[in-house]
Motif scaffolding. Structure first.
Motif, PDB file in Angstrom:
ATOM      1  N   SER A 133       3.796   0.819  -3.453  1.00  0.00           N
ATOM      2  CA  SER A 133       2.957   0.357  -2.348  1.00  0.00           C
ATOM      3  C   SER A 133       2.075   1.503  -1.878  1.00  0.00           C
ATOM      4  N   THR A 179      -1.134   2.323   1.496  1.00  0.00           N
ATOM      5  CA  THR A 179      -1.858   1.841   2.662  1.00  0.00           C
ATOM      6  C   THR A 179      -3.336   2.164   2.525  1.00  0.00           C
ATOM      7  N   THR A 227       0.256  -7.925  -3.679  1.00  0.00           N
ATOM      8  CA  THR A 227       0.590  -8.446  -2.361  1.00  0.00           C
ATOM      9  C   THR A 227      -0.154  -7.631  -1.310  1.00  0.00           C
ATOM     10  N   GLU A 263      -0.493  -7.432   2.677  1.00  0.00           N
ATOM     11  CA  GLU A 263       0.226  -7.927   3.850  1.00  0.00           C
ATOM     12  C   GLU A 263       1.229  -8.985   3.397  1.00  0.00           C
ATOM     13  N   THR A 264       1.012 -10.254   3.745  1.00  0.00           N
ATOM     14  CA  THR A 264       1.951 -11.307   3.348  1.00  0.00           C
ATOM     15  C   THR A 264       1.366 -12.235   2.283  1.00  0.00           C
ATOM     16  N   GLU A 265       0.142 -11.951   1.817  1.00  0.00           N
ATOM     17  CA  GLU A 265      -0.519 -12.809   0.841  1.00  0.00           C
ATOM     18  C   GLU A 265      -0.488 -12.171  -0.547  1.00  0.00           C
ATOM     19  N   THR A 266      -0.458 -13.018  -1.581  1.00  0.00           N
ATOM     20  CA  THR A 266      -0.449 -12.539  -2.963  1.00  0.00           C
ATOM     21  C   THR A 266      -1.754 -12.913  -3.648  1.00  0.00           C
ATOM     22  N   GLN A 296      -1.682  -2.860   4.134  1.00  0.00           N
ATOM     23  CA  GLN A 296      -0.590  -2.548   3.209  1.00  0.00           C
ATOM     24  C   GLN A 296      -0.735  -3.364   1.934  1.00  0.00           C
ATOM     25  N   SER A 351       0.960  -3.937  -2.038  1.00  0.00           N
ATOM     26  CA  SER A 351       2.223  -3.692  -2.742  1.00  0.00           C
ATOM     27  C   SER A 351       2.248  -4.445  -4.061  1.00  0.00           C
ATOM     28  N   HIS A 361       5.055  -6.196  -6.127  1.00  0.00           N
ATOM     29  CA  HIS A 361       6.443  -6.663  -6.161  1.00  0.00           C
ATOM     30  C   HIS A 361       6.821  -7.221  -7.531  1.00  0.00           C
TER      31      HIS A 361
END
Length: 231
Positions: free
Chosen positions: A172, A174, A193, A195-198, A214, A216, A218
């Motif tokens: 990850s 920033t 990813t 934040e919370t979206e892919t 952020q 990432s 995963h």
């Protein structure tokens, strides 16, 4: 703003020798809701059939970026540049007061896949320019294009920056957005990813009036994306 542009919702064009997906309005595809983002005007996801290509045509006052995903581009322009652009390399052509060029698939057997990107300049009617470079595959955020050409980057005639984001599995980082700036992320490979979206390959993301973002990986495969920092 945190707005996703899904790959499946893009415009499309097919001409027998070319299959293209348009993030923003282009050619025969017009959507008043998707005319560009800040100075970013075009992201075309192009697949060119073997031996085919764009015949000689002209541009003026546009910064034109090509990023090869698979295959090789055979480039020729009126400034005397005759180049081969292989997968992984970036090309920046400043059209300036006017330039003619052609772009062909250098292979007679395999398709060419590349991103064609246009950024509107803030300097006009200058001399045309050509730049090309491979920035490697190092993990993290690698600057590719800047207004000043700092640290070996390609130099663009706009207050814009382009970086290559490569995240190995499980990593990850920033992204920090400065006040008054905008980000546009274009997903190239893997699943990113944010934040919370892919984001899937071909997806885009408009971001403004944020501070830290952020991102990432995963998944199990390395992720590649392009990050535009725009005025």
């Amino acid at each position: 703003m945190f707005e996703i542009r899904r790959a499946a919702d893009r415009g499309s064009a097919s001409f027998g020798w070319l299959d293209s997906r348009h993030t923003f309005s282009f050619g025969h595809y017009y959507d008043p809701k998707h005319m560009g983002f800040s100075a970013l005007r075009v992201i075309n996801d192009d697949t060119v059939h073997p031996g085919a290509g764009f015949d000689t045509h002209g541009h003026k006052d546009m910064e034109i970026i090509s990023f090869v995903l698979e295959g090789e581009i055979a480039h020729k322009d009126s400034a005397g540049n005759i180049k081969i652009l292989p997968a992984g390399e970036f090309q920046l052509m400043s059209a300036g007061k006017g330039i003619y060029h052609s772009e062909f698939n250098a292979s007679q057997q395999h398709p060419l896949k590349f991103l064609q990107i246009w950024i509107q300049p803030n300097e006009f009617s200058g001399e045309p320019g050509y730049q090309q470079k491979d920035f490697g595959q190092q993990p993290g955020l690698t600057p590719v294009i800047t207004p000043t050409g700092e640290q070996g980057t390609l130099s663009i005639k706009q207050d814009a920056r382009l970086s290559q984001l490569i995240l190995p599995a499980g990593e990850s980082l920033t992204l920090t957005q400065q006040p008054g700036r905008r980000f546009y992320l274009h997903q190239v490979k893997g699943q990113l990813t944010v934040e919370t979206e892919t984001l899937q390959p071909g997806d885009g993301l408009k971001v403004e009036q944020r501070h830290d973002l952020q991102v990432s990986n995963h998944g199990d495969a390395t992720v590649t994306a392009l990050v535009f920092d725009l005025p």
